[in-house]
Every structure is written in structure tokens, then in C-alpha cells.
Design a protein around this motif. Structure first.
Motif, PDB file in Angstrom:
ATOM      1  N   THR A  49      -2.964   2.126  -2.956  1.00 42.40           N
ATOM      2  CA  THR A  49      -2.942   2.808  -1.661  1.00 42.40           C
ATOM      3  C   THR A  49      -4.164   2.468  -0.812  1.00 42.40           C
ATOM      4  O   THR A  49      -4.105   2.493   0.418  1.00 42.40           O
ATOM      5  CB  THR A  49      -2.838   4.335  -1.864  1.00 42.40           C
ATOM      6  OG1 THR A  49      -2.738   4.970  -0.606  1.00 42.40           O
ATOM      7  CG2 THR A  49      -4.056   4.875  -2.623  1.00 42.40           C
ATOM      8  N   SER A  90       0.828  -1.208   0.000  1.00 44.40           N
ATOM      9  CA  SER A  90       0.000   0.000   0.000  1.00 44.40           C
ATOM     10  C   SER A  90       0.861   1.256   0.000  1.00 44.40           C
ATOM     11  O   SER A  90       0.574   2.221  -0.732  1.00 44.40           O
ATOM     12  CB  SER A  90      -0.916  -0.011   1.226  1.00 44.40           C
ATOM     13  OG  SER A  90      -1.618   1.202   1.354  1.00 44.40           O
ATOM     14  N   ASP A 128       1.936   7.224  -6.454  1.00 44.06           N
ATOM     15  CA  ASP A 128       0.932   8.227  -6.824  1.00 44.06           C
ATOM     16  C   ASP A 128       1.496   9.635  -6.659  1.00 44.06           C
ATOM     17  O   ASP A 128       1.376  10.482  -7.552  1.00 44.06           O
ATOM     18  CB  ASP A 128      -0.314   8.077  -5.945  1.00 44.06           C
ATOM     19  CG  ASP A 128      -1.224   6.944  -6.394  1.00 44.06           C
ATOM     20  OD1 ASP A 128      -0.949   6.333  -7.441  1.00 44.06           O
ATOM     21  OD2 ASP A 128      -2.217   6.672  -5.681  1.00 44.06           O
ATOM     22  N   SER A 187      -4.672  -0.064   2.496  1.00 47.32           N
ATOM     23  CA  SER A 187      -4.453   0.245   3.910  1.00 47.32           C
ATOM     24  C   SER A 187      -5.686  -0.076   4.750  1.00 47.32           C
ATOM     25  O   SER A 187      -5.572  -0.344   5.950  1.00 47.32           O
ATOM     26  CB  SER A 187      -4.081   1.722   4.076  1.00 47.32           C
ATOM     27  OG  SER A 187      -5.105   2.566   3.565  1.00 47.32           O
ATOM     28  N   SER A 209       0.996   4.448  -2.640  1.00 48.27           N
ATOM     29  CA  SER A 209       0.846   5.850  -2.252  1.00 48.27           C
ATOM     30  C   SER A 209       2.055   6.666  -2.684  1.00 48.27           C
ATOM     31  O   SER A 209       1.923   7.783  -3.200  1.00 48.27           O
ATOM     32  CB  SER A 209       0.653   5.931  -0.738  1.00 48.27           C
ATOM     33  OG  SER A 209       0.591   7.262  -0.306  1.00 48.27           O
TER      34      SER A 209
END
Length: 724
Positions: free
Chosen positions: A312, A61, A68, A315, A65
Motif C-alpha cells: 500500500t 498499491s 490488508d 502510493s 491496501s
């Protein structure tokens, strides 16, 4: 399948990094590719069988993130340069177009590895009773629950939109996700295309009630119940998509009102150029072509995959209540020195400087320092920098309480803290309403220094207490980032901290400082001065070494200074967690430089420099500093930063002989950087050492007070040649 719309421009394909270093072009690694190598190391932890299963999912995850943000900021910037035909050459000799091509190729590799990791972890989770379903059928009770949940909680917030000449193409926000449906009307068999955008307020994954953990993504839930959304239509197919937009905020130098400028800039960011289009499933070719045309793709990366998009969001699953699949909980220690003074922070600091290493020692001591200042009737003033304070900030609460007690409180709130701008604007408003003097710092420079200053009336005069940190005043990251907090009542530090605040609030540039080095005024010069001393010592046959720990090293002038020191014979060991543009181990350039990266349970975030000063490290004569600055041009030239010397014997020994040395010794979570740019995991052999485990099980030197002499001794660390 993964693909990109990017094609080689007139500059031709990106050049691979050479293995040797015959010319100037290969003195440095490319910054962006080095960052991707860092995220590759983060992603590798998702395959680390030594970690519990949900922790491995957490790393997957985090890698999503990270990627991104990289695409929304760094890659968006390069794409903008290409569109505007800006031919600024990177330090490794690549044009923006060449960098963009190389980045896209590497991102596609990372995406494929993420999908491979997801497929593996998904199967392993199922074996442990955590299932993530797509279109698989469940038993009747759970199917009924899913249908009812969709109709009651999802359906009311969805707005299907027909895509035809009579309906304008809807706006898709940054990080927005949607589903394109290919339909036909039952009454006349007329083909219809519909888009359903998934509101960001909806949960990314929905957990089905029951002892067995069954999750379904919100997009799969929408596709699963398409008949309920489109009664009277036949569903022929669907495709899920997600976009990322340019999210950088450009600062206008002539902005008359910085607050108003940022409020409007945040709105503009949501409508930035599309940088990435992710497509999941078998897209109808006409629907895909429509998306491409309507989104105005220009130098954008298009990724097609049969797996999951938006990593992401995993999570949510990591939060599943399965302690057997997570790291054993860790409770940070509270400094015994302060407990020995009945919790009086000022009395403990007045006795002797204190260094605290988070998260092994509680961040609560920083909060208590400010709370005590707020309630102490002898405290007359508090000054505080705020870069990132989090959504639930005890620091903000303490400052408000102090202002309400009638104390003079000044807060420097940094509006330019990327992706925290909106949160910081909210905090600034609350502080101002409470009577805090809020300052927004410089238009051109970010205030990145981490400082608390408390002025207290004592006897016939005043004493200044200071806290300097390498990390933010953020209660969440303080539990997972390793950082150093330094408390002192040294009058020199207090006077310099006051000069720093006057510089920020009134642009009064200090003519001199007694203890601290401030960027962009003199921090770079101080580092150069210490590097040059080591270079001279090596040239004169004296022991000469530099140890440093930071998050990133990209500044070419600083790198060149380290190259020169290496050529003079200075032994240099660098712990650089993320980006490193310095190329180690090149004969005639950097053969005396070793670079490693530590990736593990905690995120290594502290910044430390140590210079041997005429004897082998570690030694008592060494010059040791903590700093808020990384080795980047922005930190040294375009940010307000601090470099703080560790002069007290105990704090000096802790920072050098424990914090820094333990990072050098780690061989369980470390990666070594090779001359060609590749990272290789270190092999623990028969002498495994884990820096995080060491500090979780061994109390520190500073802050222990009487417990240091009466309690369990701290194991002494030693660095031998060949350890790294």
C-alpha cells in the motif's frame, strides 16, 4: 518463500468449489473467496499494458491496501471464530476452519502475484527514469545527501531496543513495521539482538533530490545506516517485518455512551490479535523464532518474501510528477441546468428533478446545494446523514456555516463507519461546538443512507428539497468513484425523507412511505415485490427482465429469489463489481443469469435496479431505482438504507438507458463470472466499448437543460443479444 502457520483442523482441508450444482452446498460461492477473486481482478490491472505505468503501480498499491483491510477484518473474524470454537457454517457449507485454510492458500497466491507484478513494474519504472533502490550504491553527492537526511530526519525519531531478559518485548502496533538486527559488541564479541520499530509518521519512501527520480524505502534506509544506529557493534544481518492485527470493532448493545465506547474501542483495535506476520529478507532463525513467540501467533498467516512488504505504501511513488505516465487529467462537467439558473440549485431542482453521475459531473454541485442552503435566508432547516465525509470536508463546513447563521441543523454521524470512526468522532465534536444537533443513530444498525434534506420558506408555506446519493459525501472518493446523485423537490420524497430522519433521531418507525423504501423496514420487500412481478410476467409469457448494478451480492434469500425468477424465464443481467455469491449459468438454477464485473480507471460504486415491467429493457414503463444498499444481508436487515424510484422521464432515461446500459455494454474493462467461480476478461472483438471513456466524452441527459436541444447529441446506446 511464502508459508502459513495454519494447518488443517479436524474438519479436513477446504473443499474446492464444484463445477456443477448437484446439491444445496454449491448453490452459492463462498463470500471470502469471492472477495479474493475481486482483489485478483484489481491486481490484474497492474499488468494491463493499456494503462500508463504509474497507474499500473496504483492498482498494485490498491490491491495491497484492499488485502490488508480484508485480513484485518474478515480473516480476523474467522480466526476469532476458530479460536472460540464457533462452528457457524457459511452459505456454501464451509466451517470457519475450512474457510481459513482456503483463504490462506489463496492469499499466498495473491502475495506471490503481487511480488511478480512489483518486480516487473520496478524494472519498467527504472527504464522511465524512476528508480527504487535497496542497498545499491549511488554517486558520492547523493550518498552524502542520504546520510545527512538519515541523521537529521530519521535517526532522531528511532528508538533501538535490545531484546533480552532485562528489556520487555516492545509492543508492535497494527500495520507496524520494524527491523530486527543481529549484532555483536566489538569490545567483547557478545551477541546482541536489537529491534528498531519504524514510527508511522516517517515517510514510507524517501525521494533523493535530482532530476532522476530515485526512491528508497524507509526500512532500507534504516538498514543502510545501521552502523550509525549501533556504533561499537558489528552488524551480521537484519530482517524487516510487518504485522497486521484484528481491527474489527464489536458493538456492545448495552453501551451507555456510544462515543466513549468507540473512543476506547479504537484504542483496543490497535492491540488486537496478530493476523498476519510478514517477513522480508534472510531472517536469523533465532530472531524469527523470537518474533513468533512474542507476538503470540494463533491461526496467523506468516508470509516470507524476498520482495517488498507493505504494498500500500507504493502510493507515494504514484504521486511522482510524471503526467506522461498517468491517465490524462479529467475535469468533471458542472450541470448546465443549474448554470442556466445562474447557479441557483433550488430554482433548477424546482423546475425538474436532476440526476448527476459522479465523477463525470462535478460533486461540487452537491456542495453548492448545501452552501446555498447555509447562506439562503429563506432556508429554515437542514438535515444530513454522514457516513464518510473525508478529512477535508466541505460538507461539514457548510453545515457549520448554516448553524452559525441560526438555522436548525441536524447531522446524523455514523460512528460505526469502519476505519473512519476516529475521523467521524472529530467531525461530530466540531459540529456540536457550532450548534449542530448531532445524532449517532442506532446502536445495532449503521445509518448508511445518503440523504440531504433542506426545508425552505416559499410563499405562504414551505418546500422541501432533497438530495439522495448512492455514494458518500466524501470529496476525494467522489473524484474516483462512480455514483449517482438525485435532486428532487417532490413533496412525497420530502415527506418520506422527514420520516426517515424521525426514525433515526427519535426511533419513530414510519407506518407507511409514499415514495421511498427504507431498510430495514421495507426495502427488501420492495425488491421482492418487483422480482415477483417479473417472475409472474415470465410465467405468463410476457417480456421479463432484471438489470441490476451493485458492489456486492451475498444475501442468500435475495439470491434465491433471483434463482426462482431465472427458473421462471426472467432474463437477469447483474453488474457486481466485488463479491458475488450467486452462481450464474447453472442449468435448472440460474441459466438465465449473467454476472459481470467492471474494473477500470474509476471504481464502479453506484447501486441501481431496473425491472422490465412487461416490455423489453430498456423501456419507458420500466421500474428504475437507485439505492444506497448492496445485495447483502447487512444492508437489507441491519442498516438504514434507501431505495429511491426514478419517476421523472429524463432521469429515468439517464439512469436506465445510459448509466446502467453502458455498464452492460462495456467489454474493455469487464470480467464475466463463470459457473465454476472463475472470472474471464471479455473480448472487445471488433466492437470495443469502454463505459468510462463513454461518459468522459459524452454529456449526460439530465442536468443539460437547453444545451440538450442545441448541443451535440448523446449517442444512443442499444443492447443486442450476444453483447454480453
Amino acid at each position: 518463500m511464502l508459508e502459513t502457520t495454519e494447518t488443517d483442523g479436524e474438519d479436513g482441508p477446504a473443499r474446492p468449489a464444484p463445477e456443477g450444482c448437484p446439491g444445496d452446498d454449491c448453490r452459492y460461492f463462498n463470500r471470502e473467496l469471492s472477495w479474493l477473486a475481486f482483489n485478483e481482478r484489481v491486481l490484474a490491472e497492474a499488468s494491463n499494458r493499456d494503462y500508463p505505468l504509474l497507474e499500473r503501480l496504483r492498482f498494485l498499491s490498491i490491491s495491497g491496501s484492499n488485502l490488508d483491510e480484508f485480513m484485518m477484518v474478515r480473516v480476523a473474524g474467522l480466526a476469532g471464530q476458530v479460536r472460540r470454537q464457533i462452528e457457524e457454517i457459511s452459505i456454501d457449507g464451509m466451517t470457519p476452519s475450512q474457510q481459513l485454510t482456503a483463504i490462506h492458500e489463496k492469499v499466498l497466491e495473491l502475495e506471490m502475484e503481487q511480488q511478480r507484478s512489483w518486480a516487473e513494474l520496478k524494472d519498467l519504472l527504472a527504464d522511465q527514469g524512476i528508480r527504487i533502490i535497496g542497498d545499491e550504491r549511488l554517486d558520492s553527492p547523493r550518498e552524502r545527501w542520504l546520510k545527512e537526511f538519515f541523521l537529521e530526519h530519521i535517526m532522531p525519531v528511532l528508538t533501538p531496543q535490545a531484546i533480552d531478559p532485562a528489556h520487555p518485548f516492545p509492543f508492535v502496533a497494527n500495520q507496524g513495521m520494524g527491523v530486527l538486527f543481529s549484532l555483536s559488541r566489538v569490545s567483547d564479541d557478545e551477541p546482541v539482538m536489537e529491534m528498531v520499530l519504524i514510527p508511522p509518521a516517517l515517510p514510507r519512501f524517501v525521494r533523493v533530490p535530482g532530476d532522476e527520480a530515485v526512491y528508497i524505502s524507509v526500512e532500507d534506509l534504516v538498514c543502510r545506516h545501521a552502523e550509525s544506529i549501533f556504533p561499537g557493534f558489528r552488524v551480521h544481518g537484519h530482517g524487516v517485518f510487518r504485522i497486521l492485527r484484528d481491527s474489527d470493532i464489536e458493538i456492545e448493545e448495552d453501551a451507555e455512551d456510544l462515543v466513549r465506547h468507540f473512543r476506547s474501542a479504537i484504542q483496543r483495535r490497535r492491540r488486537g490479535m496478530v493476523i498476519v506476520l510478514q517477513l522480508q529478507g534472510k531472517f536469523d532463525p533465532a530472531a524469527e523464532e523470537l518474533l513468533r513467540n512474542q507476538l503470540g501467533l494463533d491461526r496467523a498467516l506468516v508470509i516470507k518474501t524476498g520482495g517488498l512488504i507493505g504494498m500500500t505504501g507504493l502510493s507515494v511513488i504514484v504521486d511522482e510528477d510524471r503526467p506522461d505516465l498517468k491517465f490524462e487529467p479529467y475535469s468533471p462537467r458542472y450541470p448546465e441546468r443549474i448554470l442556466e439558473h445562474d447557479g441557483d440549485c433550488f430554482a433548477a431542482i424546482r423546475e425538474k428533478d436532476i440526476v448527476i453521475q459522479h465523477p463525470y459531473e462535478s460533486f461540487e454541485v452537491v456542495i453548492d446545494f448545501l452552501r446555498q442552503a447555509a447562506s439562503d435566508p429563506d432556508v429554515v432547516a437542514i438535515k444530513q446523514t454522514l457516513y464518510r465525509a473525508g478529512k477535508q470536508s466541505a460538507v461539514i463546513a457548510a453545515l457549520i456555516a448554516a448553524a452559525e447563521e441560526g438555522k436548525s441543523v441536524t447531522a446524523v454521524v455514523e460512528l460505526k463507519a469502519r476505519f473512519d470512526e476516529e475521523q467521524n468522532l472529530m467531525w461530530a465534536s466540531q459540529l456540536e461546538r457550532a450548534g449542530v444537533q448531532v445524532i449517532y443513530g442506532f446502536v445495532d444498525w449503521k445509518t448508511h443512507a445518503k440523504v440531504s434534506l433542506v426545508v425552505r420558506r416559499e410563499g405562504e408555506g414551505y418546500r422541501t428539497y432533497c438530495h439522495f446519493g448512492t455514494g458518500n459525501y466524501h470529496p476525494v472518493t467522489a473524484r474516483i468513484y462512480t455514483d449517482v446523485s438525485f435532486f428532487t423537490a417532490d413533496p412525497k420524497a420530502g415527506r418520506d425523507a422527514s420520516r426517515l430522519f424521525n426514525f433515526i433521531t427519535g426511533y419513530v418507525e414510519p407506518r407507511r412511505t409514499e415514495m421511498l423504501s427504507i431498510s430495514p423496514i421495507g426495502l427488501r420487500d420492495k425488491l421482492y415485490e418487483r422480482i415477483d412481478v417479473e417472475t409472474a410476467n415470465a410465467s405468463n409469457g410476457k417480456p421479463a427482465q432484471i438489470w441490476a448494478k451493485m458492489n456486492s451480492l451475498t444475501d442468500p434469500d435475495l439470491i434465491d429469489r433471483l434463482y426462482a425468477a431465472s427458473n421462471a424465464g426472467v432474463e437477469i443481467i447483474l453488474v457486481v463489481r466485488g463479491i458475488c455469491c450467486l452462481r450464474p449459468g447453472i442449468p435448472g438454477l440460474s441459466e438465465n443469469i449473467t454476472v459481470k464485473s467492471v474494473i477500470g480507471r474509476f471504481l464502479e460504486h453506484s447501486r441501481i435496479w431496473a425491472f422490465a415491467n412487461g416490455a423489453d429493457l430498456p423501456n419507458r414503463r420500466a421500474k428504475v431505482y437507485i439505492t444506497s444498499a448492496d445485495g447483502m444481508s447487512r444492508n437489507l436487515d441491519r442498516r438504514v438504507e434507501l431505495l429511491v424510484p426514478m419517476r421523472n422521464r429524463t432521469v429515468h432515461d439517464q439512469v436506465l438507458g445510459q448509466v446502467l446500459l453502458a455498464n452492460l455494454l462495456d467489454n474493455e474493462q469487464s470480467w464475466l463470472l463463470a459457473p465454476d467461480g472463475h472470472y474471464e476478461r471479455t473480448d472487445p472483438d471488433d466492437n470495443p466499448f469502454n463505459v468510462h471513456r463513454y461518459f468522459m466524452t459524452n454529456p449526460s441527459l439530465s442536468g443539460r437543460g437547453g444545451a440538450l436541444s442545441s448541443g451535440r447529441k448523446v449517442p444512443k446506446l442499444a443492447l443486442r443479444r450476444g453483447n454480453i
